[in-house]
Design a protein around this motif. Structure first.
Motif, mmCIF file in Angstrom:
data_model
loop_
_atom_site.group_PDB
_atom_site.id
_atom_site.type_symbol
_atom_site.label_atom_id
_atom_site.label_comp_id
_atom_site.label_asym_id
_atom_site.label_seq_id
_atom_site.Cartn_x
_atom_site.Cartn_y
_atom_site.Cartn_z
ATOM 1 N N ALA A 18 35.764 48.377 8.327
ATOM 2 C CA ALA A 18 34.593 48.460 9.207
ATOM 3 C C ALA A 18 33.633 49.540 8.729
ATOM 4 O O ALA A 18 32.408 49.363 8.754
ATOM 5 C CB ALA A 18 35.042 48.738 10.637
ATOM 6 N N HIS A 20 33.303 50.756 5.594
ATOM 7 C CA HIS A 20 32.670 50.322 4.343
ATOM 8 C C HIS A 20 31.580 49.285 4.604
ATOM 9 O O HIS A 20 30.545 49.275 3.928
ATOM 10 C CB HIS A 20 33.719 49.745 3.395
ATOM 11 C CG HIS A 20 34.620 50.777 2.787
ATOM 12 N ND1 HIS A 20 34.151 51.917 2.172
ATOM 13 C CD2 HIS A 20 35.985 50.833 2.719
ATOM 14 C CE1 HIS A 20 35.170 52.641 1.731
ATOM 15 N NE2 HIS A 20 36.291 52.015 2.056
ATOM 16 N N ALA A 21 31.799 48.436 5.604
ATOM 17 C CA ALA A 21 30.833 47.373 5.909
ATOM 18 C C ALA A 21 29.489 47.924 6.382
ATOM 19 O O ALA A 21 28.464 47.237 6.271
ATOM 20 C CB ALA A 21 31.405 46.434 6.957
ATOM 21 N N CYS A 22 29.493 49.137 6.924
ATOM 22 C CA CYS A 22 28.225 49.727 7.393
ATOM 23 C C CYS A 22 27.894 51.007 6.617
ATOM 24 O O CYS A 22 27.186 51.885 7.122
ATOM 25 C CB CYS A 22 28.267 49.988 8.903
ATOM 26 S SG CYS A 22 29.579 51.072 9.446
ATOM 27 N N ASP A 23 28.423 51.094 5.404
ATOM 28 C CA ASP A 23 28.122 52.211 4.487
ATOM 29 C C ASP A 23 28.503 53.569 5.061
ATOM 30 O O ASP A 23 27.782 54.557 4.882
ATOM 31 C CB ASP A 23 26.630 52.205 4.094
ATOM 32 C CG ASP A 23 26.253 50.977 3.287
ATOM 33 O OD1 ASP A 23 27.069 50.553 2.454
ATOM 34 O OD2 ASP A 23 25.160 50.426 3.519
ATOM 35 N N ARG A 24 29.646 53.602 5.750
ATOM 36 C CA ARG A 24 30.193 54.865 6.218
ATOM 37 C C ARG A 24 31.497 55.136 5.473
ATOM 38 O O ARG A 24 32.115 54.236 4.921
ATOM 39 C CB ARG A 24 30.464 54.833 7.730
ATOM 40 C CG ARG A 24 29.213 54.655 8.576
ATOM 41 C CD ARG A 24 29.573 54.632 10.060
ATOM 42 N NE ARG A 24 30.112 55.921 10.487
ATOM 43 C CZ ARG A 24 30.716 56.116 11.665
ATOM 44 N NH1 ARG A 24 30.877 55.099 12.503
ATOM 45 N NH2 ARG A 24 31.168 57.306 11.997
ATOM 46 N N LYS A 176 26.926 45.196 21.698
ATOM 47 C CA LYS A 176 26.250 45.988 20.671
ATOM 48 C C LYS A 176 25.068 46.750 21.248
ATOM 49 O O LYS A 176 24.819 47.907 20.878
ATOM 50 C CB LYS A 176 25.794 45.074 19.527
ATOM 51 C CG LYS A 176 25.256 45.829 18.318
ATOM 52 C CD LYS A 176 24.951 44.871 17.176
ATOM 53 C CE LYS A 176 24.443 45.635 15.959
ATOM 54 N NZ LYS A 176 24.131 44.716 14.823
ATOM 55 N N GLN A 183 24.942 55.406 21.151
ATOM 56 C CA GLN A 183 24.750 56.129 19.899
ATOM 57 C C GLN A 183 23.442 56.924 19.911
ATOM 58 O O GLN A 183 23.398 58.085 19.480
ATOM 59 C CB GLN A 183 24.747 55.155 18.717
ATOM 60 C CG GLN A 183 24.579 55.847 17.364
ATOM 61 C CD GLN A 183 24.441 54.851 16.225
ATOM 62 O OE1 GLN A 183 23.988 53.725 16.420
ATOM 63 N NE2 GLN A 183 24.839 55.256 15.023
ATOM 64 N N GLU A 208 35.561 47.348 15.316
ATOM 65 C CA GLU A 208 34.625 47.085 14.212
ATOM 66 C C GLU A 208 33.176 47.252 14.667
ATOM 67 O O GLU A 208 32.363 47.873 13.968
ATOM 68 C CB GLU A 208 34.845 45.675 13.641
ATOM 69 C CG GLU A 208 36.060 45.550 12.754
ATOM 70 C CD GLU A 208 37.375 45.321 13.522
ATOM 71 O OE1 GLU A 208 38.440 45.266 12.886
ATOM 72 O OE2 GLU A 208 37.318 45.212 14.760
ATOM 73 N N ALA A 212 30.441 50.272 13.584
ATOM 74 C CA ALA A 212 29.095 49.933 13.124
ATOM 75 C C ALA A 212 28.022 50.619 13.951
ATOM 76 O O ALA A 212 26.904 50.835 13.474
ATOM 77 C CB ALA A 212 28.896 48.419 13.158
ATOM 78 N N CYS A 213 28.378 50.977 15.193
ATOM 79 C CA CYS A 213 27.430 51.636 16.098
ATOM 80 C C CYS A 213 27.690 53.134 16.211
ATOM 81 O O CYS A 213 27.317 53.766 17.211
ATOM 82 C CB CYS A 213 27.475 50.978 17.473
ATOM 83 S SG CYS A 213 26.910 49.268 17.485
#
Length: 230
Positions: A18, A20-24, A176, A183, A208, A212-213
């Motif tokens: 999760a 990696h999917a949002c560049d964290r 979301k 956030q 996940e 992302a949030c």
């Protein structure tokens, strides 16, 4: 049947994917193992898998576990993630490292007064009712700033962040939307309080989306320990 160690690793893999999917970075998201209603043996099994942070909902049940496990000298960090009544603040102040469900100034004041002087300040999160449900604990988003201002002044508390339980919905966009609002609120508060580094949101079914949030701590029970007894 999968073991607790295998399920714990699967959750870590989910968090990493999760992130990696949002560049964290995966290490930006911590895992709190929710051990409510679970036996001590299950906690010990997760501990053997490297888990150190555990969350409990019910004060009396938690104290019994903490006392039993303290004899084994395990370096567990205990989080209260359930509601806290004023008649339970003393024992919580004495035994827990974190309280994630702070939503009243009276409770905050009692925790600060009752925190033993030889212990580090109690780490706390404000619980936010981000879904604005009438039957849900937590303060409304517009009430966060005022309570944070008061809590930040209490000497034996350290304000670390926000915690929320979003609406239980299968509408991903609705979920979301709530998490993004949370956030944004967290980001605004973090600009005011340098101690804020924890956004506690996300559980077994929605971690996940939470990652992302912006979640920095996910609270996972079922995916690690299995379903709770009814």
């Amino acid at each position: 049947m999968k073991t607790i160690l295998q399920q714990l690793q699967q959750v870590h893999d989910r968090i990493a994917a999760a992130a990696h999917a949002c560049d964290r970075l995966p290490e930006q998201v911590h895992l709190l193992a929710v051990s409510k209603t679970k036996p001590i043996a299950a906690i010990e099994a997760a501990y053997q898998g490297g888990q150190r942070q555990f969350g409990e909902n019910y004060v009396q049940e938690a104290i019994e576990k903490i006392q039993a496990l303290s004899a084994t000298h395990l370096d567990i960090e205990w989080h209260l993630i359930g509601p806290l009544q004023s008649n339970k603040t003393k024992v919580v102040a004495e035994y827990f490292a974190w309280v994630q469900t702070l939503d009243r100034l009276k409770i905050a004041e009692r925790l600060s007064q009752q925190r033993p002087a030889h212990l580090a300040p109690l780490q706390v999160c404000l619980q936010v009712n981000i879904s604005r449900e009438a039957n849900k604990s937590g303060i409304l988003p517009e009430e966060v700033a005022a309570l944070a201002d008061k809590v930040a002044q209490l000497p034996q508390l350290n304000l670390r962040g926000l915690m929320a339980i979003p609406e239980a919905t299968e509408d991903t966009e609705k979920l979301k939307s709530q998490l993004l609002e949370l956030q944004q609120l967290f980001d605004r508060m973090a600009q005011i309080y340098s101690s804020l580094d924890t956004l506690s949101v996300g559980m077994s079914n929605d971690l996940e989306i939470a990652v992302a949030c912006g979640s920095t701590l996910v609270r996972v029970g079922t995916a690690i320990f299995g379903t709770r007894p009814t």
